[in-house]
Design a protein around this motif. Structure first.
Motif, PDB file in Angstrom:
ATOM      1  N   ALA A   1      -9.202 -32.614 -59.229  1.00  0.00           N
ATOM      2  CA  ALA A   1      -9.408 -32.711 -57.784  1.00  0.00           C
ATOM      3  C   ALA A   1     -10.740 -32.681 -57.566  1.00  0.00           C
ATOM      4  CB  ALA A   1      -8.670 -31.447 -56.686  1.00  0.00           C
ATOM      5  N   PRO A   2     -11.480 -33.755 -56.676  1.00  0.00           N
ATOM      6  CA  PRO A   2     -12.809 -33.557 -56.350  1.00  0.00           C
ATOM      7  C   PRO A   2     -13.255 -32.020 -55.689  1.00  0.00           C
ATOM      8  CG  PRO A   2     -11.997 -35.503 -55.593  1.00  0.00           C
ATOM      9  CD  PRO A   2     -10.766 -34.664 -55.989  1.00  0.00           C
ATOM     10  N   TRP A   3     -14.479 -31.924 -55.822  1.00  0.00           N
ATOM     11  CA  TRP A   3     -14.876 -30.565 -55.572  1.00  0.00           C
ATOM     12  C   TRP A   3     -14.950 -30.414 -53.977  1.00  0.00           C
ATOM     13  CZ3 TRP A   3     -18.992 -30.423 -51.805  1.00  0.00           C
ATOM     14  CH2 TRP A   3     -19.758 -31.589 -51.846  1.00  0.00           C
TER      15      TRP A   3
ATOM     16  N   LEU B   1      -5.350 -18.043 -54.601  1.00  0.00           N
ATOM     17  CA  LEU B   1      -4.252 -18.732 -55.182  1.00  0.00           C
ATOM     18  C   LEU B   1      -4.429 -20.427 -55.360  1.00  0.00           C
ATOM     19  CD1 LEU B   1      -1.390 -16.981 -53.466  1.00  0.00           C
ATOM     20  CD2 LEU B   1      -1.784 -17.182 -55.733  1.00  0.00           C
ATOM     21  N   VAL B   2      -5.266 -20.757 -54.280  1.00  0.00           N
ATOM     22  CA  VAL B   2      -5.742 -22.246 -54.130  1.00  0.00           C
ATOM     23  C   VAL B   2      -6.624 -22.512 -55.438  1.00  0.00           C
ATOM     24  CG1 VAL B   2      -7.299 -24.002 -52.918  1.00  0.00           C
ATOM     25  CG2 VAL B   2      -5.742 -22.498 -51.464  1.00  0.00           C
ATOM     26  N   MET B   3      -7.505 -21.703 -55.790  1.00  0.00           N
ATOM     27  CA  MET B   3      -8.380 -21.755 -56.909  1.00  0.00           C
ATOM     28  C   MET B   3      -7.655 -21.727 -58.246  1.00  0.00           C
ATOM     29  SD  MET B   3     -11.409 -22.563 -55.983  1.00  0.00           S
ATOM     30  CE  MET B   3     -12.163 -22.470 -57.268  1.00  0.00           C
ATOM     31  N   GLN B   4      -6.703 -20.983 -58.254  1.00  0.00           N
ATOM     32  CA  GLN B   4      -5.741 -20.928 -59.267  1.00  0.00           C
ATOM     33  C   GLN B   4      -5.202 -22.134 -59.726  1.00  0.00           C
ATOM     34  OE1 GLN B   4      -2.903 -17.608 -59.370  1.00  0.00           O
ATOM     35  NE2 GLN B   4      -2.629 -17.399 -61.375  1.00  0.00           N
ATOM     36  N   LYS B   5      -4.366 -22.649 -58.333  1.00  0.00           N
ATOM     37  CA  LYS B   5      -3.948 -23.961 -58.756  1.00  0.00           C
ATOM     38  C   LYS B   5      -4.583 -24.996 -59.022  1.00  0.00           C
ATOM     39  CE  LYS B   5      -0.919 -26.788 -55.837  1.00  0.00           C
ATOM     40  NZ  LYS B   5      -0.122 -26.937 -54.642  1.00  0.00           N
TER      41      LYS B   5
ATOM     42  N   LEU C   1      -5.470 -24.574 -62.765  1.00  0.00           N
ATOM     43  CA  LEU C   1      -4.082 -24.857 -63.615  1.00  0.00           C
ATOM     44  C   LEU C   1      -3.771 -26.280 -63.475  1.00  0.00           C
ATOM     45  CD1 LEU C   1      -1.517 -22.116 -62.781  1.00  0.00           C
ATOM     46  CD2 LEU C   1      -2.843 -22.273 -64.872  1.00  0.00           C
ATOM     47  N   SER C   2      -4.337 -26.944 -62.495  1.00  0.00           N
ATOM     48  CA  SER C   2      -4.018 -28.558 -62.258  1.00  0.00           C
ATOM     49  C   SER C   2      -5.171 -29.169 -63.256  1.00  0.00           C
ATOM     50  CB  SER C   2      -4.368 -29.163 -60.941  1.00  0.00           C
ATOM     51  OG  SER C   2      -3.091 -28.538 -60.176  1.00  0.00           O
ATOM     52  N   ALA C   3      -6.333 -28.702 -63.302  1.00  0.00           N
ATOM     53  CA  ALA C   3      -7.341 -29.299 -64.163  1.00  0.00           C
ATOM     54  C   ALA C   3      -6.765 -28.939 -65.591  1.00  0.00           C
ATOM     55  CB  ALA C   3      -8.710 -28.455 -63.917  1.00  0.00           C
ATOM     56  N   MET C   4      -6.244 -28.002 -65.968  1.00  0.00           N
ATOM     57  CA  MET C   4      -6.008 -27.674 -67.510  1.00  0.00           C
ATOM     58  C   MET C   4      -4.879 -28.663 -67.808  1.00  0.00           C
ATOM     59  SD  MET C   4      -5.742 -23.602 -67.612  1.00  0.00           S
ATOM     60  CE  MET C   4      -5.095 -23.513 -69.017  1.00  0.00           C
ATOM     61  N   GLY C   5      -4.044 -29.124 -66.647  1.00  0.00           N
ATOM     62  CA  GLY C   5      -3.133 -30.065 -67.022  1.00  0.00           C
ATOM     63  C   GLY C   5      -3.593 -31.498 -66.825  1.00  0.00           C
TER      64      GLY C   5
END
Length: 100
Positions: free
Chosen positions: A74-76, A59-63, A66-70
């Motif tokens: 976030a830094p790695w 779920l963290v990775m999915q978030k 989705l944030s990156a698509m928007g």
């Protein structure tokens, strides 16, 4: 830079607590019959915790995706800390619990 250091130290702590947990569980498997109630509880707990941690990390990775698509990247090192957190928390707790 400090966040990168925290991600590295979290990864090292996760690695070391995982190794100690694996060693302690292996010792339990070698000294107790697999059909004993305590071993069945421990095995069930192990599987349940792994599934819960993988769902939380997913779920963290999915978030993050989705944030990156928007457009919000976030830094790695931040993403990796958030992803490792469920595993780290459970692994550290198991290591403490099994060492008693």
């Amino acid at each position: 830079m400090f966040d990168m250091w925290k991600a590295g130290s979290m990864a090292f702590e996760l690695w070391s607590s995982s190794l100690s947990t694996i060693a302690m569980r292996q010792q339990m498997w070698q000294t107790q019959p697999f059909y004993s109630p305590s071993m069945m509880r421990e095995n069930q707990r192990m599987v349940t915790e792994k599934m819960e941690a993988s769902i939380e990390a997913g779920l963290v990775m999915q978030k993050a995706v989705l944030s990156a698509m928007g457009g919000h990247y976030a830094p790695w090192w931040i993403t990796s800390q958030k992803t490792m957190k469920p595993y780290h928390r459970r692994s550290s707790a198991n290591s403490r619990r099994l060492s008693r």
